[in-house]
Scaffold this active site. Sequence first.
Site, mmCIF file in Angstrom:
data_model
loop_
_atom_site.group_PDB
_atom_site.id
_atom_site.type_symbol
_atom_site.label_atom_id
_atom_site.label_comp_id
_atom_site.label_asym_id
_atom_site.label_seq_id
_atom_site.Cartn_x
_atom_site.Cartn_y
_atom_site.Cartn_z
ATOM 1 N N CYS A 38 0.821 -1.207 0.000
ATOM 2 C CA CYS A 38 0.000 0.000 0.000
ATOM 3 C C CYS A 38 0.857 1.261 0.000
ATOM 4 O O CYS A 38 2.042 1.225 0.298
ATOM 5 C CB CYS A 38 -0.861 0.051 1.266
ATOM 6 S SG CYS A 38 -1.972 -1.341 1.475
ATOM 7 N N CYS A 72 -6.024 1.519 -2.290
ATOM 8 C CA CYS A 72 -5.212 2.742 -2.456
ATOM 9 C C CYS A 72 -4.449 2.793 -3.780
ATOM 10 O O CYS A 72 -3.872 3.817 -4.109
ATOM 11 C CB CYS A 72 -4.247 2.910 -1.284
ATOM 12 S SG CYS A 72 -2.862 1.749 -1.256
#
Length: 190
Positions: A38, A72
């Site tokens: 992420c 994300c």
Amino acid sequence: MNNEQLSPSDDQWQAIINNKHQADGNFWYGVTTTKIFCKPSCPSRLPKRDHVVIFDDPHEALQNGFRPCKRCRPLDRIVSNQVWIAEINHVLQTRFVEKLSLTELANLVHGDSSYLRHTYKKITGSTPQQRLTEIRLENARKLLESKMYSVSQVGIKVGIPNIAYFISLFKKQYGQTPLQYRNRFNLDNN
């Protein structure tokens, strides 16, 4: 991944905790238990610090077997649904004993629960919960064939601790109770 980059520094950890957009592009973090990586600003559930590894480059994460987060988008592009479904299936196969609600599954694979259910059903033809039940019952069948555990122990070992519910699901799937299945299997294989 060199040894100095394995765990997050205090500043990096604070950026992850606080979802700091300013840290995006400076480093990426991977979660070792899910093999997902992420951006620091990712809104997904906070992992345990000892499950986090830091990467200087997102391609380094890919080279180490991590896949990009669906939420994300650390590569600034959409993760394909096929890759996401493969990750969901991996979680279902490896964690079927756990109590896996749709919300928990979505958290583990960094996605939204309703979108996950819709996408999974659209691609596979069944819901994640249906697939989880299939996996549990497939494993129950193998355990019943081994004769090592009682029927109630088998239910617990596959993540269905309610014995009546386990028997009901098994009978619906295989047309016989777990005990009938075990007895028939033993007769056929002696």
